[in-house]
Design an enzyme around this catalytic site. Structure first.
Site, PDB file in Angstrom:
ATOM      1  N   HIS A   1       0.966  -1.106   0.062  1.00  0.00           N
ATOM      2  CA  HIS A   1      -0.028   0.051  -0.105  1.00  0.00           C
ATOM      3  C   HIS A   1       0.788   1.259  -0.012  1.00  0.00           C
ATOM      4  O   HIS A   1       1.581   1.628   0.978  1.00  0.00           O
ATOM      5  CB  HIS A   1      -0.984  -0.090   1.260  1.00  0.00           C
ATOM      6  CG  HIS A   1      -1.834  -1.239   1.228  1.00  0.00           C
ATOM      7  ND1 HIS A   1      -2.366  -1.792   2.434  1.00  0.00           N
ATOM      8  CD2 HIS A   1      -2.495  -1.750   0.305  1.00  0.00           C
ATOM      9  CE1 HIS A   1      -3.316  -2.571   2.147  1.00  0.00           C
ATOM     10  NE2 HIS A   1      -3.298  -2.705   0.794  1.00  0.00           N
TER      11      HIS A   1
ATOM     12  N   GLU B   1       1.236   3.850   3.002  1.00  0.00           N
ATOM     13  CA  GLU B   1       1.652   3.448   4.369  1.00  0.00           C
ATOM     14  C   GLU B   1       3.345   3.455   4.460  1.00  0.00           C
ATOM     15  O   GLU B   1       3.852   2.465   4.211  1.00  0.00           O
ATOM     16  CB  GLU B   1       1.263   1.911   4.471  1.00  0.00           C
ATOM     17  CG  GLU B   1      -0.308   1.911   4.639  1.00  0.00           C
ATOM     18  CD  GLU B   1      -1.011   0.427   4.615  1.00  0.00           C
ATOM     19  OE1 GLU B   1      -0.227  -0.349   4.702  1.00  0.00           O
ATOM     20  OE2 GLU B   1      -2.176   0.458   4.512  1.00  0.00           O
TER      21      GLU B   1
ATOM     22  N   HIS C   1       2.901  -3.229   6.986  1.00  0.00           N
ATOM     23  CA  HIS C   1       2.062  -2.302   6.975  1.00  0.00           C
ATOM     24  C   HIS C   1       1.938  -1.116   7.753  1.00  0.00           C
ATOM     25  O   HIS C   1       2.310  -1.305   8.815  1.00  0.00           O
ATOM     26  CB  HIS C   1       0.639  -3.004   6.656  1.00  0.00           C
ATOM     27  CG  HIS C   1       0.241  -3.835   5.611  1.00  0.00           C
ATOM     28  ND1 HIS C   1      -0.617  -3.515   4.592  1.00  0.00           N
ATOM     29  CD2 HIS C   1       0.789  -5.093   5.336  1.00  0.00           C
ATOM     30  CE1 HIS C   1      -0.583  -4.520   3.702  1.00  0.00           C
ATOM     31  NE2 HIS C   1       0.025  -5.604   4.327  1.00  0.00           N
TER      32      HIS C   1
ATOM     33  N   GLU D   1       1.522  -4.551  11.868  1.00  0.00           N
ATOM     34  CA  GLU D   1       0.865  -3.099  11.658  1.00  0.00           C
ATOM     35  C   GLU D   1       1.411  -2.137  12.461  1.00  0.00           C
ATOM     36  O   GLU D   1       1.745  -2.365  13.644  1.00  0.00           O
ATOM     37  CB  GLU D   1      -0.696  -3.299  12.078  1.00  0.00           C
ATOM     38  CG  GLU D   1      -1.250  -4.184  10.968  1.00  0.00           C
ATOM     39  CD  GLU D   1      -1.743  -3.428   9.684  1.00  0.00           C
ATOM     40  OE1 GLU D   1      -1.423  -2.235   9.337  1.00  0.00           O
ATOM     41  OE2 GLU D   1      -2.565  -4.111   8.839  1.00  0.00           O
TER      42      GLU D   1
END
Length: 646
Positions: free
Chosen positions: A244, A247, A340, A414
């Protein structure tokens, strides 16, 4: 005060870029070869701000001047979509210092945002960077995130507004959602590795494939050369990042990981002796270059395409999956992790995958590695925030697909775009050094999990490790686990103590010209671990052909208790546990000694520093710098074919 949405007829449009979804293809040329559709011409005495986003990873669609010091901004959606407006990165010039400016971004699509919880925009001043060596800084006052009266296609828009003052007259400044890390930054980093005579011996850089726009997707193979006479097959560890584009913190974590694993410390060498690392540092270079938030040039989220066999549309995903299959055919894959950033939660945490009937051996249990990582950096990583359910909507993600392919330790790491709410780091933002340290702690947890356990196999003792407050039942659970004796690096004596016996972090003197971070980060990698803790598997005692290990069962009881979403049959498990264990009166009494008690609480001496950070990031756009070879015109249409790599 929340400024209302202003229609274009109530203000002056001073900047208008290409819309994301009007044409069937998109061209992104060198900065000075592409002009916006509309940009005002400035006179000498005109104090109107000049906006620019036509550089690598830039994102800004339109700017409306409401009054002398107030501007309304619209972000560009991801290409070939009408959504995913989150990432912003733009340049501002022609400002006046000390004046109360207000910026309002009017087309966010997420209802919940970390801007409601204290997240502040980032500001980079070229004048500050040149004079004072100051890089990206948090800025903004009167920050509000709220629903406005605009929308499109039935979708509600939300606004972010903040006030601020520029530090210098006639400066050039940049605003960003998170610390930028461009494709050119990655290429420069990899070139430095390839030119290093030491690192290039154990880090091989290859072309995994080419993206739709012809940009190279790199894969790194990191391991020490095999010593003569030793044919032990090393297990593989696979890491990927930046699927992504918005990010960007995932790239900083990846950089911290690579800095550590390519270093000359004894721990890094031990990891390279034990594993073969396969690393894909940037899965979506096209999206990164054009300033997308989530999608590739197909307008699709690549992290939902790991089950797809369409190589032409998703080459980086197709080749990554096939590369992992090939590695699995050659050796065991110990761990897979996709890195991420998270835009709605704080802290750092992991998503894993867990079967209903999990194996009874702790060393294959998917909760162990996140648990060790939480002990390695307790002020950033939150184990209670980790989740291990496999939802139907996530079945196309890398984590779930690799798990179904047979990789038990398959994770998504994350990291919050904002910061931490743990310990002495509560209510503080993550800076670049914090993000890099997560990658270093990742290596430490991997080392504790595997290498030291293997070296000390057979040296087992029973210890009462700690008591933890269960977040659901609000009761203290005594946890018994099997702990192995480990080396000096993991003993509690490695921590210093104050006069009262409290644990303290080693003091690191600040050198002149070095970065000053909010938390005290040790200068040597040897200190990037927590106090003595090593959760390992206990040898299973055999009795009539059945395995008996009460400590392992209790360990799983504790680990499962931290997943709020996992609704297990806890009452049945408690009944079974009571039947296995002797009654309270029949149990032999044990006397506790001071040596058996290990304090894993937050250090009392750890205090947030009031001094500002002076870390100099990579410049957003260095003057007269030659552009990367692949930062050329990007042209793609659905009929064009993708170049296949080797």
């Amino acid at each position: 005060m929340m400024p209302p949405y202003q229609t274009p007829d109530k203000g002056t449009v001073i900047y208008l870029g290409e819309e994301a979804n009007k044409n069937s293809c998109f061209m992104y040329s060198r900065v000075r070869d592409l002009c916006p559709l509309k940009q005002i011409l400035h006179q000498k005495e005109d104090n109107t701000l000049i906006f620019e986003a036509r550089f690598e990873s830039g994102n800004l669609q339109k700017v409306v001047k409401v009054n002398e010091f107030e501007y309304q901004l619209t972000l560009r959606a991801d290409l070939y979509t009408s959504r995913h407006t989150q990432w912003y990165y733009f340049q501002v010039s022609n400002m006046q210092a000390g004046m109360p400016y207000r910026f309002t971004i009017v087309n966010f699509t997420n209802r919940n945002s970390l801007y409601k919880r204290g997240l502040r925009p980032l500001l980079y001043s070229e004048a500050d960077a040149k004079k004072h060596k100051v890089g990206w800084q948090r800025t903004g006052n009167e920050i509000k995130y709220y629903k406005n009266n605009a929308g499109q296609g039935g979708r509600q828009y939300f606004s972010l507004t903040w006030t601020f003052q520029f530090p210098h007259d006639q400066d050039t400044c940049y605003f960003a959602h998170c610390y930028p890390y461009t494709y050119s930054n990655l290429q420069e980093y990899l070139v430095a590795i390839s030119k290093d005579p030491v690192k290039s011996k154990f880090c091989k850089i290859h072309i995994l494939c080419h993206s739709l726009a012809g940009n190279v997707v790199y894969v790194l193979t990191i391991t020490n050369p095999l010593k003569s006479g030793k044919g032990t097959k090393r297990k593989a560890v696979i890491l990927t990042a930046r699927v992504h584009p918005g990010e960007t913190n995932s790239s900083w974590i990846m950089k911290g990981f690579l800095d550590y694993i390519l270093g000359d410390s004894g721990k890094a060498q031990l990891l390279r002796d034990s594993f073969v690392f396969k690393v894909v540092p940037m899965l979506n270079p096209d999206g990164v270059i054009v300033g997308n938030h989530r999608c590739s040039l197909t307008g699709q989220d690549l992290n939902r395409k790991y089950r797809s066999n369409v190589k032409k549309c998703y080459p980086s995903i197709w080749y990554t999956r096939n590369m992992i299959k090939r590695v699995m055919g050659e050796r065991d894959v110990f761990l897979y992790c996709d890195i991420h950033g998270h835009n709605r939660k704080q802290n750092v945490f992991m998503y894993g995958c867990e079967r209903k009937q999990q194996a009874n051996a702790p060393y294959v249990h998917p909760r162990i590695f996140p648990f060790l990582l939480s002990k390695s950096c307790p002020e950033k990583f939150s184990f209670p925030d980790c989740r291990f359910r496999v939802r139907k909507s996530k079945e196309g993600t890398g984590r779930v697909v690799m798990w179904k392919m047979g990789i038990n330790n398959s994770y998504t790491l994350e990291a919050s775009i904002c910061g931490s709410k743990l310990g002495c780091r509560q209510s503080t933002h993550f800076d670049m050094k914090d993000l890099e340290s997560i990658g270093q702690h990742f290596c430490d947890a991997l080392l504790k999990y595997c290498v030291h356990n293997k070296e000390t196999r057979g040296l087992e003792t029973q210890h009462k490790i700690f008591q933890v407050l269960d977040p659901l039942k609000r009761v203290k659970l005594p946890i018994i686990a099997s702990a192995k004796q480990v080396g000096e690096d993991f003993r509690s004596e490695s921590l210093t103590h104050d006069a009262k016996g409290n644990h303290e972090k080693p003091h690191v003197p600040q050198e002149a010209g070095k970065s000053v971070c909010r938390d005290k980060t040790p200068s040597t990698r040897e200190n990037f671990h927590s106090s003595s803790f090593n959760l390992v598997s206990k040898k299973m005692k055999k009795h009539n052909g059945k395995s008996v290990s009460k400590s392992a069962e209790k360990t799983f009881q504790y680990l499962k208790g931290h997943d709020r979403s996992a609704k297990s049959n806890s009452e049945k498990e408690e009944k079974k546990m009571k039947e296995r264990l002797p009654s309270k009166s029949a149990r032999p009494k044990k006397t506790r000694t001071a040596s058996q008690d290990v304090n894993f609480g937050n250090s009392k001496s750890c205090q947030a520093q009031d001094r500002p950070q002076f870390s100099l990031p990579l410049l957003p756009e260095a003057k007269n710098r030659q552009r990367a070879a692949k930062y050329r015109s990007i042209f793609w249409s659905p009929s064009s074919s993708a170049n296949e790599g080797t």
